[in-house]
Design a protein around this motif. Structure first.
Motif, PDB file in Angstrom:
ATOM      1  N   THR A   1      17.876  31.425  26.710  1.00 28.90           N
ATOM      2  CA  THR A   1      16.937  30.622  25.937  1.00 28.90           C
ATOM      3  C   THR A   1      16.966  29.166  26.361  1.00 28.90           C
ATOM      4  OG1 THR A   1      16.284  30.006  23.687  1.00 28.90           O
ATOM      5  CG2 THR A   1      18.620  30.178  24.107  1.00 28.90           C
TER       6      THR A   1
ATOM      7  N   ARG B   1      11.614  27.148  20.641  1.00 31.89           N
ATOM      8  CA  ARG B   1      12.682  27.855  21.356  1.00 31.89           C
ATOM      9  C   ARG B   1      12.063  29.036  22.085  1.00 31.89           C
ATOM     10  NH1 ARG B   1      18.347  27.636  20.084  1.00 31.89           N
ATOM     11  NH2 ARG B   1      19.546  29.438  20.819  1.00 31.89           N
TER      12      ARG B   1
ATOM     13  N   GLU C   1      12.819  32.264  24.148  1.00 36.44           N
ATOM     14  CA  GLU C   1      13.955  33.171  24.325  1.00 36.44           C
ATOM     15  C   GLU C   1      13.533  34.412  25.104  1.00 36.44           C
ATOM     16  OE1 GLU C   1      16.717  35.826  21.353  1.00 36.44           O
ATOM     17  OE2 GLU C   1      16.273  33.771  20.770  1.00 36.44           O
TER      18      GLU C   1
ATOM     19  N   TRP D   1      14.665  33.572  32.818  1.00 42.06           N
ATOM     20  CA  TRP D   1      13.814  32.827  31.897  1.00 42.06           C
ATOM     21  C   TRP D   1      12.485  32.465  32.557  1.00 42.06           C
ATOM     22  CZ3 TRP D   1      11.248  28.282  31.367  1.00 42.06           C
ATOM     23  CH2 TRP D   1      10.879  27.904  30.076  1.00 42.06           C
TER      24      TRP D   1
END
Length: 418
Positions: free
Chosen positions: A119, A213, A215, A287
């Motif tokens: 994250t 955020r 994630e 990510w």
């Protein structure tokens, strides 16, 4: 940072006495027959951790499975390390060494990774800017003229308002992407150490009111299928079919001395050990493959670039010109009149085509030229929170931890037999 980690290892790696105690400590769901008599089997549902202790998942059978987050040992998961071996070691040592008080247990590097959550947090500057972007990413138009985000598939919405979460691939056993407002999440799920102090919770959450955020939840099946592109296996493995691929991975593990595992079954999965992933896996790649397309630089859109985009993505030039002509009619006669003069089936083809070129429903309805808005690294920056309040949370967590563990052994766990 690594937000959560799920691991597995063969139960034979534990001391038999410790293994027996852990199996006895698990919560059991028993079954009974029609008369109410308990039958001679039960389902081991794992350790039952009370609400006053930071939870983790631990199931003990032929395989020991552990799942937890940095919240266990540092009291929060607001920030943390992106070092896989360090996080795995902290998690394994905390659960088996400190909480369960085992004298010996397998080293964290030997555990196999079942799931890895990566994250990052980004600050949009203001809560309003974040709300607008989340609306746009989800494909919502609230009557306000707004450009689209350059994505091919809008995110699904789970909940609305401040507490909502946007998902890509929700409930997928393969991979999931999540975007949510961290400030709202802290209000709903505050660190346990300050849960009773509402003012402290609000003060911590206020830092994150404009922070999203992002994630990425990566399961072993996804890591297995993308092992070559992630650099976990040699390039030659890309040429192997499914059956040959998994058999060669087994040989590769054996010949290289890697304590990996290739499961058997209809859909085999290659499980890689923590120590191997720590050396080979570049965490930002996980990510970036999930969210990088949301962070492309802004590209101005005018009539010329729009027409060029339509000609590139339309099935033929006639359809591209029809879509552009429709937008021109909207500017002259208005959206209602332009739609009335267009066949229903043709309108939906035009709508999809304009959306793919970056024209949102709101833009199409007012006909005004607008820049295609994408997240810019220069405007949306990675957020690093101030340490003062987080340090207080960690200190409060550390002060209460020994007493809470003692209470676990006194009230929850069965006594150890000498």
């Amino acid at each position: 940072m690594i937000d959560s980690l799920a691991l597995r290892i063969d139960a034979s790696r534990f001391d038999p006495a410790d293994l027996a105690w852990m199996m006895h400590a698990q919560h059991k769901i028993t079954a009974s027959n029609w008369s109410g008599d308990v039958v001679d089997w039960s389902i081991l549902s794992g350790f039952k951790v009370p609400s006053w202790f930071d939870g983790f998942i631990l199931r003990v059978g032929a395989t020991v499975m552990l799942e937890g987050s940095p919240k266990l040992y540092q009291g929060h998961n607001v920030t943390g390390s992106d070092d896989l071996l360090q996080v795995a070691t902290s998690l394994v040592d905390h659960v088996f060494g400190r909480v369960l008080r085992l004298q010996s247990y397998p080293h964290a590097g030997d555990w196999l990774v079942r799931r890895l959550d990566v994250t990052h947090q980004f600050d949009f500057g203001t809560p309003e800017a974040l709300e607008v972007w989340m609306d746009t990413a989800a494909g919502i138009q609230r009557g306000i003229r707004r450009a689209t985000v350059d994505v091919s598939d809008p995110l699904a919405i789970d909940g609305y308002g401040a507490a909502r979460t946007l998902y890509r691939g929700k409930r997928s056993r393969y991979r999931t992407g999540k975007v949510y407002v961290k400030g709202s999440d802290l209000m709903v799920h505050p660190p346990r150490a300050i849960k009773g102090d509402l003012e402290a919770v609000r003060a911590l959450a206020d830092q994150f009111r404009s922070v999203a955020r992002f994630e990425s939840v990566n399961r072993a099946l996804w890591l297995s299928d993308h092992a070559v592109s992630l650099g976990l296996l040699p390039a030659r493995f890309a040429d192997y079919g499914p059956g040959i691929f998994h058999e060669n991975v087994r040989l590769f593990f054996q010949q290289s001395g890697i304590p990996g595992l290739v499961s058997t079954g209809k859909e085999p999965i290659c499980y890689f050990p923590v120590s191997y992933l720590h050396q080979k896996l570049h965490l930002p790649d996980l990510w970036q493959s999930e969210f990088a397309h949301y962070f492309q630089r802004e590209a101005a859109m005018n009539d010329l670039t729009l027409l060029q985009s339509l000609y590139e993505i339309a099935p033929n030039p006639k359809t591209a010109q029809a879509a552009f002509d429709f937008l021109c009619r909207v500017r002259v006669a208005g959206f209602a009149q332009a739609r009335q003069l267009t066949k229903r089936s043709q309108f939906y083809v035009i709508r999809r085509l304009l959306a793919a070129a970056g024209v949102s429903d709101a833009m199409m309805q007012d006909g005004q030229a607008l820049s295609l808005v994408r997240l810019e690294p220069c405007k949306v920056y990675q957020f690093v929170p101030k340490r003062e309040r987080l340090d207080l949370v960690q200190q409060a967590h550390a002060l209460a931890l020994d007493a809470d563990i003692e209470r676990l052994h006194r009230e929850v766990f069965p006594p150890r037999v000498a």
